[in-house]
Each structure stands twice: as C-alpha cells, then as structure tokens.
Design an enzyme around this catalytic site. Sequence first.
Site, PDB file in Angstrom:
ATOM      1  N   TYR A 144      -4.944   9.972   1.893  1.00 30.12           N
ATOM      2  CA  TYR A 144      -4.648   8.552   2.138  1.00 30.12           C
ATOM      3  C   TYR A 144      -5.942   7.782   2.413  1.00 30.12           C
ATOM      4  O   TYR A 144      -6.192   6.729   1.811  1.00 30.12           O
ATOM      5  CB  TYR A 144      -3.674   8.421   3.311  1.00 30.12           C
ATOM      6  CG  TYR A 144      -3.525   7.023   3.850  1.00 30.12           C
ATOM      7  CD1 TYR A 144      -2.824   6.048   3.142  1.00 30.12           C
ATOM      8  CD2 TYR A 144      -4.082   6.656   5.075  1.00 30.12           C
ATOM      9  CE1 TYR A 144      -2.685   4.755   3.639  1.00 30.12           C
ATOM     10  CE2 TYR A 144      -3.951   5.377   5.587  1.00 30.12           C
ATOM     11  CZ  TYR A 144      -3.256   4.432   4.868  1.00 30.12           C
ATOM     12  OH  TYR A 144      -3.128   3.154   5.363  1.00 30.12           O
ATOM     13  N   THR A 170       1.460   4.171   1.991  1.00 28.86           N
ATOM     14  CA  THR A 170       1.086   4.430   3.397  1.00 28.86           C
ATOM     15  C   THR A 170       1.626   5.752   3.955  1.00 28.86           C
ATOM     16  O   THR A 170       1.522   5.989   5.154  1.00 28.86           O
ATOM     17  CB  THR A 170       1.583   3.273   4.302  1.00 28.86           C
ATOM     18  OG1 THR A 170       2.999   3.136   4.118  1.00 28.86           O
ATOM     19  CG2 THR A 170       0.899   1.966   3.997  1.00 28.86           C
ATOM     20  N   ALA A 190       0.854  -1.198   0.000  1.00 32.27           N
ATOM     21  CA  ALA A 190       0.000   0.000   0.000  1.00 32.27           C
ATOM     22  C   ALA A 190       0.882   1.237   0.000  1.00 32.27           C
ATOM     23  O   ALA A 190       2.027   1.194   0.461  1.00 32.27           O
ATOM     24  CB  ALA A 190      -0.908   0.022   1.236  1.00 32.27           C
ATOM     25  N   TYR A 192      -6.088  -5.299   2.974  1.00 34.89           N
ATOM     26  CA  TYR A 192      -6.103  -4.537   4.226  1.00 34.89           C
ATOM     27  C   TYR A 192      -6.519  -3.103   3.974  1.00 34.89           C
ATOM     28  O   TYR A 192      -6.071  -2.470   3.008  1.00 34.89           O
ATOM     29  CB  TYR A 192      -4.713  -4.594   4.895  1.00 34.89           C
ATOM     30  CG  TYR A 192      -4.370  -6.011   5.243  1.00 34.89           C
ATOM     31  CD1 TYR A 192      -4.828  -6.572   6.425  1.00 34.89           C
ATOM     32  CD2 TYR A 192      -3.680  -6.820   4.338  1.00 34.89           C
ATOM     33  CE1 TYR A 192      -4.583  -7.910   6.723  1.00 34.89           C
ATOM     34  CE2 TYR A 192      -3.430  -8.153   4.620  1.00 34.89           C
ATOM     35  CZ  TYR A 192      -3.890  -8.682   5.812  1.00 34.89           C
ATOM     36  OH  TYR A 192      -3.665 -10.007   6.095  1.00 34.89           O
TER      37      TYR A 192
HETATM   38  N1  NAP Z   1       0.869   1.349   9.138  1.00 36.30           N
HETATM   39  C1  NAP Z   1      -0.288   1.599   9.727  1.00 36.30           C
HETATM   40  O1  NAP Z   1      -0.355   2.200  10.795  1.00 36.30           O
HETATM   41  C2  NAP Z   1      -1.569   1.128   9.098  1.00 36.30           C
HETATM   42  C3  NAP Z   1      -2.784   1.487   9.696  1.00 36.30           C
HETATM   43  C4  NAP Z   1      -3.977   1.039   9.116  1.00 36.30           C
HETATM   44  C5  NAP Z   1      -3.950   0.234   8.000  1.00 36.30           C
HETATM   45  N2  NAP Z   1      -2.751  -0.080   7.424  1.00 36.30           N
HETATM   46  C6  NAP Z   1      -2.773  -0.915   6.224  1.00 36.30           C
HETATM   47  O2  NAP Z   1      -2.126  -2.138   6.517  1.00 36.30           O
HETATM   48  C7  NAP Z   1      -1.486  -2.635   5.336  1.00 36.30           C
HETATM   49  C8  NAP Z   1      -0.033  -2.948   5.634  1.00 36.30           C
HETATM   50  O3  NAP Z   1       0.614  -1.749   6.023  1.00 36.30           O
HETATM   51  P1  NAP Z   1       2.113  -1.687   6.539  1.00 36.30           P
HETATM   52  O4  NAP Z   1       2.088  -0.957   7.830  1.00 36.30           O
HETATM   53  O5  NAP Z   1       2.744  -3.032   6.459  1.00 36.30           O
HETATM   54  O6  NAP Z   1       2.718  -0.700   5.436  1.00 36.30           O
HETATM   55  P2  NAP Z   1       4.250  -0.425   5.069  1.00 36.30           P
HETATM   56  O7  NAP Z   1       5.153  -0.919   6.122  1.00 36.30           O
HETATM   57  O8  NAP Z   1       4.308   1.008   4.674  1.00 36.30           O
HETATM   58  O9  NAP Z   1       4.452  -1.342   3.806  1.00 36.30           O
HETATM   59  C9  NAP Z   1       3.816  -1.075   2.606  1.00 36.30           C
HETATM   60  C10 NAP Z   1       4.553  -1.822   1.530  1.00 36.30           C
HETATM   61  O10 NAP Z   1       3.886  -1.491   0.311  1.00 36.30           O
HETATM   62  C11 NAP Z   1       4.869  -1.295  -0.628  1.00 36.30           C
HETATM   63  N3  NAP Z   1       4.485  -0.408  -1.709  1.00 36.30           N
HETATM   64  C12 NAP Z   1       4.294   0.920  -1.690  1.00 36.30           C
HETATM   65  N4  NAP Z   1       4.032   1.363  -2.937  1.00 36.30           N
HETATM   66  C13 NAP Z   1       4.080   0.283  -3.725  1.00 36.30           C
HETATM   67  C14 NAP Z   1       3.926   0.092  -5.109  1.00 36.30           C
HETATM   68  N5  NAP Z   1       3.693   1.081  -5.939  1.00 36.30           N
HETATM   69  N6  NAP Z   1       4.043  -1.166  -5.597  1.00 36.30           N
HETATM   70  C15 NAP Z   1       4.303  -2.199  -4.780  1.00 36.30           C
HETATM   71  N7  NAP Z   1       4.477  -2.069  -3.473  1.00 36.30           N
HETATM   72  C16 NAP Z   1       4.361  -0.850  -2.951  1.00 36.30           C
HETATM   73  C17 NAP Z   1       6.066  -0.697   0.080  1.00 36.30           C
HETATM   74  O11 NAP Z   1       7.183  -0.980  -0.718  1.00 36.30           O
HETATM   75  P3  NAP Z   1       8.663  -0.462  -0.430  1.00 36.30           P
HETATM   76  O12 NAP Z   1       9.154  -1.357   0.670  1.00 36.30           O
HETATM   77  O13 NAP Z   1       9.346  -0.673  -1.737  1.00 36.30           O
HETATM   78  O14 NAP Z   1       8.514   0.980  -0.026  1.00 36.30           O
HETATM   79  C18 NAP Z   1       6.019  -1.435   1.405  1.00 36.30           C
HETATM   80  O15 NAP Z   1       6.812  -2.581   1.363  1.00 36.30           O
HETATM   81  C19 NAP Z   1      -1.697  -1.554   4.265  1.00 36.30           C
HETATM   82  O16 NAP Z   1      -2.819  -1.890   3.499  1.00 36.30           O
HETATM   83  C20 NAP Z   1      -2.001  -0.310   5.062  1.00 36.30           C
HETATM   84  O17 NAP Z   1      -2.780   0.619   4.320  1.00 36.30           O
HETATM   85  C21 NAP Z   1      -1.563   0.327   7.960  1.00 36.30           C
END
Ligand code: NAP
Length: 311
Positions: free
Chosen positions: A136, A73, A71, A110
């Site tokens: 976002y 994020t 995502a 997610y």
């Molecule tokens: N973090 C939070 O607090 C939070 C809260 C609510 C919901 N969520 C949801 O939970 C899920 C997992 O989040 P997370 O915390 O694991 O996020 P994260 O640590 O930011 O990881 C997101 C991953 O998505 C990848 N990404 C971004 N742009 C991309 C693209 N164009 N093509 C392919 N991959 C891409 C990033 O790649 P790179 O490693 O190359 O940058 C990263 O590895 C997401 O759906 C997020 O929206 C997160």
Amino acid sequence: MNILLLGANGQLGRSFLEHGGLAARGHLTAASRDGTRTDGESAEVADLSRPDTLTTLLDRLRPDIIVNAAAYTAVDRAEQEEDLATRVNGEAVGVLGKWAAAHHALVIHYSTDYVFDGSAKAPYAVDAATAPLGAYGRSKLAGEQALKSSGAAHLLLRTAWVYAPHGHNFLRTMLRLGAEREELRVVADQQGAPTSTDTIVRATLAALDAWQSGNAEQRRAMTGTHHLVASGHTSWHGFASAIFQTAHERGLIARIPRVAAITTAEFPTPAQRPAWSVLDNTGFQQRFGYALPDWQAGLHEVIDTLSTQAR
Ligand SMILES: NC(=O)c1ccc[n+]([C@@H]2O[C@H](COP(=O)([O-])OP(=O)(O)OC[C@H]3O[C@@H](n4cnc5c(N)ncnc54)[C@H](OP(=O)(O)O)[C@@H]3O)[C@@H](O)[C@H]2O)c1
C-alpha cells in the site's frame, strides 16, 4: 470554476460532500467507482483501476480543480493485490496529473504516513526520506512520484490515521467491539495522529482558498507536498482509551470496556505498519496560515456527531 471530486463514497469524499465547501466554491461534480452516491444523488463513474478511461471523463467535465479522495486503502489486502493498488494509487494519479498539466488545472491529492518506514524518533519532515514497508505504501508513493513528475500544479497532502462518523475506520471498529466485549487488546507501540475527515476537509479548503487568492509566485511556493494531520500524537491504545472515555462522557456508551495494551508483535497483520507515523505539520500551518487542531478536538466532534445521530 469546475471542481471534480473523485472517491465520493469514501470517508473523506463523503465528508467533503456533507460539508458543502467545495460546492460553495464552484460547480461541483462528484464521481465514484460505480456512479452511485451514498446519499442517493447521482455521480459520474470514475474507476481508477482503469486509468485509461479517465481522460475521456476529464475532457468532458473540464475541471479546473480535481480533488482526488479515491484510493485503494485496503492495507493488508494490498499485499496480495499490489498491481491493482498500484494502478489505482499510482498510475491513475499520473493520468490525472498529466491531464491537469495540459489543461492548467490544480490537483489536490492525498497520500499517507505509510510512505515512511516509521523508524524515526521525531516528526517526519515533508522532505524526509521515504521507505514504505508494504505494498500500500509503495503504491501511494508511486502516486506521489507520478503527480510530481506530471508537471501539474498540485497540493499533495499526506495525512494519517483517518476516521469519520461514517465508513470503515478504527473509531467505529472500537465502538462496535467495545459494545460486544468486556476487554479489548490494542496495540500501544505505534504512534500517530488520529485525523478526522472534517479536520482534513476544513484544512484542505483553507489551502484551496490560499491557492485561489495567490499570485503565480505564491502558487509555485504552495505546489508540492504538505503534511495535513491533526496536531499531537498518541498510540492506537491511547486513541482507543480516549474514544471510550469521550463516548462515555457524551452518553454515547453506557460502559467503558477495559483496554489492554499489547505490542505489535502480539497482533500480527499481513502488512507491516510504521511504529512512528508522526508527521510534522508545522509547514502546512505556516504556509496556509491555518492552525491544525489537536487530535482530541477532532475526536470530540466525531463523538458529538455520533451522539446526536443516536438520539
Ligand atoms: N484511512 C486512513 O487511515 C488513511 C491514512 C492515510 C492516508 N489516507 C489517504 O486519505 C485518502 C482518503 O482515504 P479514506 O480514508 O477516505 O479512504 P476510504 O474510506 O477507503 O475511501 C476510498 C474511496 O476510494 C474508492 N475507490 C477505491 N478503489 C477505487 C477505484 N478503483 N476507482 C474509484 N474509486 C475507488 C472507494 O470506493 P468504494 O466506496 O466503491 O469502495 C472509496 O470510496 C486516500 O488517499 C488515502 O490513501 C487514508
């Protein structure tokens, strides 16, 4: 069974790979934006900012289950890059959904508490009205809508305040700043449920197992939106205080910094955050017969992991 994990290098993607539960359930292929993996293993390239490229990959891999942990994020940056955020979080999810619908695959996706405006006073039900405050949240809502209208079987799992022993998150920022400063000022008027990636991984696998063992009617009842967050809630200030307390008890830090409570108004950010981000997770627990632990349990586990790594 072929399983495709997108976003292998994110907080959640890494935790899925480290846990091993997806690999134990089928033939797992991991994909990342650039085809690399943090553990040095090889991965497929899946760049969600180029949604038109995804179908070719899906046609080649033919997954039965797509787990989308990728995502855009960057909540504040999204205010300047809404088109990109919407391509990754909205359009690309629609492409995954359409392919899955045509090939009878399941999409596990997610979403976020940021689809709500945070004006509620009680935990948000899954069908509560959405009203994102920023770019976002709008982009993630676009993904929800695209997945629902794709006709694919799906588990749309909204989570919140995600953290892990690795990656970019509030817990790691607090530990870093706490080592540098005597006092930290942390927002105390936003409420949510800090949810560790391990909590998400285990609960997702429980939902997947329920899906796999369900008949067509049971699967229809499972398809849709669920709130996968830890139980209970706190403020960022409460979370920060608990992080330092636990880290000190487990010997990870020698000194607890002062944590001063401030208001959101005293910590302005480009994107507005919901004041009340608490999601009602009782539906998830009943539907999948899985107890979601209190947020403190996830915190203790993550601090234990970091303490072990530090030894
Ligand atoms: N973090 C939070 O607090 C939070 C809260 C609510 C919901 N969520 C949801 O939970 C899920 C997992 O989040 P997370 O915390 O694991 O996020 P994260 O640590 O930011 O990881 C997101 C991953 O998505 C990848 N990404 C971004 N742009 C991309 C693209 N164009 N093509 C392919 N991959 C891409 C990033 O790649 P790179 O490693 O190359 O940058 C990263 O590895 C997401 O759906 C997020 O929206 C997160």
